[in-house]
Design an enzyme around this catalytic site. Structure first.
Site, PDB file in Angstrom:
ATOM      1  N   ARG A  58       0.822  -1.209   0.000  1.00  0.00           N
ATOM      2  CA  ARG A  58       0.000   0.000   0.000  1.00  0.00           C
ATOM      3  C   ARG A  58       0.854   1.257   0.000  1.00  0.00           C
ATOM      4  NH1 ARG A  58      -3.663   1.688   5.065  1.00  0.00           N
ATOM      5  NH2 ARG A  58      -1.840   2.926   5.566  1.00  0.00           N
ATOM      6  N   CYS A  65       0.089   5.586   0.628  1.00  0.00           N
ATOM      7  CA  CYS A  65      -0.900   6.583   1.032  1.00  0.00           C
ATOM      8  C   CYS A  65      -0.223   7.947   0.959  1.00  0.00           C
ATOM      9  CB  CYS A  65      -1.409   6.307   2.446  1.00  0.00           C
ATOM     10  SG  CYS A  65      -2.676   7.483   2.991  1.00  0.00           S
TER      11      CYS A  65
END
Length: 126
Positions: A104, A106
């Site tokens: 991930r 972000c």
């Protein structure tokens, strides 16, 4: 390389000239999903946890329409307007994915389409 556009009424319609997702070979690439209620087209704001869950639900609808499942998601990109929301986003994200932990990123951005607070996209492998 053959590609197929993914379209489902279980996720919001694209807000521009693009597909909700693309399936090519054994990969599914989703477009960024905003916290839009698919049935009404309404963008929700004011509760970042609810916004995060709706983005994730919309994302999963596209992935599933392409023939994959939650466990097939291998990469997630999250774009947010305020990094101060990061802990609340993480809570909802962890509740959604449970034990599955895709890679991930972000990042905080200056502005998102429709002036949303969050947008999430993913890649899944069949």
């Amino acid at each position: 390389m053959k590609t197929k556009s993914i379209s489902t009424n279980k996720a919001p319609k694209a807000v521009g000239p693009y597909s909700q997702g693309i399936k090519t070979s054994n990969l599914i690439f989703t477009s960024g999903q905003l916290p839009i209620i698919p049935e009404t087209g309404e963008l929700i704001k004011g509760d970042i946890k609810r916004e995060t869950r709706l983005c994730l639900d919309n994302l999963l609808a596209v992935v599933e329409e392409g023939g994959a499942k939650l466990k097939d998601i291998v990469k997630v990109n999250i774009y947010i307007k305020d990094m101060n929301d990061f802990p609340l986003i993480n809570e909802e994200y962890e509740d959604f994915f449970q034990e599955h932990k895709p890679a991930r990123s972000c990042v905080q951005v200056a502005k998102l389409p429709k002036d949303g607070n969050i947008e999430i996209e993913a890649i899944a492998v069949l």
